[in-house]
Structures are given as C-alpha cells and as structure tokens.
Motif scaffolding. Structure first.
Motif, mmCIF file in Angstrom:
data_model
loop_
_atom_site.group_PDB
_atom_site.id
_atom_site.type_symbol
_atom_site.label_atom_id
_atom_site.label_comp_id
_atom_site.label_asym_id
_atom_site.label_seq_id
_atom_site.Cartn_x
_atom_site.Cartn_y
_atom_site.Cartn_z
ATOM 1 N N VAL A 162 0.917 -1.314 0.108
ATOM 2 C CA VAL A 162 -0.086 -0.043 0.015
ATOM 3 C C VAL A 162 0.943 1.153 0.071
ATOM 4 N N ARG A 163 2.112 1.175 0.607
ATOM 5 C CA ARG A 163 2.979 2.430 0.740
ATOM 6 C C ARG A 163 3.391 2.814 -0.767
ATOM 7 N N VAL A 164 3.611 1.594 -1.533
ATOM 8 C CA VAL A 164 4.034 1.993 -2.862
ATOM 9 C C VAL A 164 3.055 2.287 -3.761
ATOM 10 N N LEU A 165 1.785 1.797 -3.626
ATOM 11 C CA LEU A 165 0.844 2.400 -4.156
ATOM 12 C C LEU A 165 0.341 3.834 -3.956
ATOM 13 N N ARG A 166 0.547 4.161 -2.884
ATOM 14 C CA ARG A 166 0.200 5.429 -2.313
ATOM 15 C C ARG A 166 1.116 6.574 -2.676
ATOM 16 N N GLU A 167 2.402 6.148 -2.954
ATOM 17 C CA GLU A 167 3.417 6.908 -3.517
ATOM 18 C C GLU A 167 3.254 7.099 -5.123
ATOM 19 N N VAL A 171 2.349 10.572 -7.232
ATOM 20 C CA VAL A 171 3.291 11.048 -8.432
ATOM 21 C C VAL A 171 2.538 11.256 -9.522
ATOM 22 N N LEU A 172 1.375 10.593 -9.402
ATOM 23 C CA LEU A 172 0.422 10.711 -11.039
ATOM 24 C C LEU A 172 -0.420 11.967 -10.766
ATOM 25 N N ARG A 173 -0.686 12.313 -11.954
ATOM 26 C CA ARG A 173 -1.796 13.708 -11.929
ATOM 27 C C ARG A 173 -3.241 13.039 -11.967
#
Length: 284
Positions: A162-167, A171-173
């Motif tokens: 989840v940490r990766v997905l939140r990162e 960074v996505l628009r």
C-alpha cells in the motif's frame, strides 16, 4: 519475472542459501532484494534478454505485448505523456514507450540492472532517464506523471504494498493510470516447477508468509511477498486507486519457452500472471 518455490520447507536453493517461509519486513526485504538483483542481473539479462528484447514492452512470461494489449492506452495516444516505469530492470519497456513518443523515466532499486539499461542505451538511438531508487520512496514531485507501469517490477518484492501504491498515486496527475503485473496469486499454491510435478497443489493459497532465501546466518538474501487476489484489490483501493481491469493472460501457442515455473504445460491450465489496471481515484 524470476522463479521461486513457494512450497519450500526449507530446501537448498544454491550452495550459499536455503529457502523457507518466514516474516520479512520492509527494510530486510529491500536490502535482500537490492543485493540479489545486483548479484544476478548479469545472468538474468543473459538468460532472458533475447525474450525481453532491447525496446519491447512485455507484461510477463506469457509474452503479452503492450503493442497488442494497449493496457496503458492506444500507442498513438502515448506521445507526449510522462510515464514512470517502476522496477524497470534494463528499461526495455521504457525504451518502447520512448519510441511511441512518450517521455518515460525508468526507476529500479538495483544499480547493476540499471547498468545493463545504460549498456543497451549506449548502442541505441533511444535514451531514457535512469533513476536508482526505492519504489516506496519515489524521488519525484506530486503530479509528475500521466501514467505509471511496472512489468513484474518492485511490487512482488516489497513488504508494504500500500505504501508503494500511495507513492504512485502521489506522483500521478489526476486521472492517471497505473498498470502493474505480478505473479498470479494462485501459483503460490503450486510447486514452482514447469512440468507435471508443478500441477498439484502443495501449499495453502491463503498462507501470506513471505518466501525467503537466507544465508547460513539467517540473513535474507531474496524475498517475495504473497497477496491473494482479494488482497491485491484491497491494496489498490487503499492506495487511492480504482480497479479498471484484471487481466489474466492466456498462454499463446507461439510461446514454447519455459521461464522458471512458467511453461506451456502449466500456462494452458492455470494462470501464471495477473495484470492490474488501475486509475487514480480522485473522488472526494
């Protein structure tokens, strides 16, 4: 796309390590996998480089190609898009994206994998920025990218998904798409063998205990983390995305290659890969 044996109890993997199932946190997983990929990048590229190509976007061992799948969108719509590739390895996917007119950035934890990316670029007219960093701490400003992708990169090796997905979400628009492929969760119930011996259930699908290869002193040298399909969906939602599609590529008749436990025999009977197509959920 490396092979593992999720049913191990512990058995010898090589002369310097043994395989087992035990907990491994974020720090241990990152340290182990950075070292593993740095040590094994040369062999990996020798063994799989022809299949992966220098500028081809392949989602997994089945050989599903983005030029046909269009999971990031039609190739003609990629021109001008800022794209982050996570767990890029030798950046083959990023170079394909660049050839479509996109502006990709290739990120990987392994310095040696990125050296292979540079080696290929030195002989190519297509060049992409290469960034060495952890997927859980992306070194980019908020809203830097239109799209993100990961073909068997990073996510299987990270404890806190989840940490990766939140990162990635950060960074996505707004409205940005993230597409990532992983080992299909059902494969964790089977031995990692390409032949008939790999067709009998030998472990619980619901056992989330990580697969760990460790040295004689018990230090992890390789780690993979298991999620069920339901876990994957919940992680996507917790990361701020909505799931648009879940693709389970079928094994094509043209692909006669074995890749670890992936093979035509198994691929015609059970799925080997899962590709999650997600879009940033910007609803209040």
């Amino acid at each position: 796309m490396e092979a593992y044996d999720p049913s191990s109890s512990p058995n010898t993997v090589d002369e310097d390590s043994t395989a087992t199932r035990r907990d491994a946190d974020t720090t241990e997983s990152a340290r182990a996998n950075r070292g593993w990929w740095d040590r094994n990048a040369d062999e990996y590229q020798i063994e799989h480089g022809t299949f992966l190509g220098d500028d081809r976007f392949v989602w997994g061992p089945e050989g599903l190609d983005e030029v046909e799948a269009e999971l990031l969108g039609p190739p003609e719509d990629l021109a001008g898009k800022d794209v982050l590739e996570i767990g890029a390895g030798a950046a083959q996917c990023s170079r394909w994206l660049a050839a479509q007119g996109a502006r990709p950035v290739a990120l990987d934890l392994s310095h040696r994998q990125l050296q292979h990316a540079q080696r290929i670029q030195d002989g190519s007219a297509i060049r992409v920025p290469l960034v060495e960093a952890d997927a859980g701490v992306l070194p980019f400003r908020d809203g830097s990218f239109d799209l993100a992708c990961s073909a068997y990169g990073a996510l299987p090796f990270i404890a806190d998904q989840v940490r990766v997905l939140r990162e990635v979400h950060r960074v996505l628009r707004p409205g940005g798409r993230f597409v990532f492929s992983v080992t299909h969760p059902i494969r964790w119930a089977f031995p990692d063998e390409p032949g008939p011996e790999g067709l009998t259930v030998s472990a619980s699908y619901f056992d989330r205990t990580p697969y760990v290869e460790q040295d004689d002193e018990g230090r992890a040298v390789y780690v993979e983390h298991h999620r069920t399909i339901g876990d994957r969906v919940r992680d996507v939602v917790a990361g701020g995305f909505r799931l648009v599609d879940l693709v389970e590529p079928e094994w094509p008749a043209w692909n006669t290659q074995e890749w670890g436990g992936w093979s035509p025999l198994r691929g015609n009977l059970i799925p080997g890969s899962a590709i999650l197509v997600c879009e940033r959920d910007d609803r209040a």
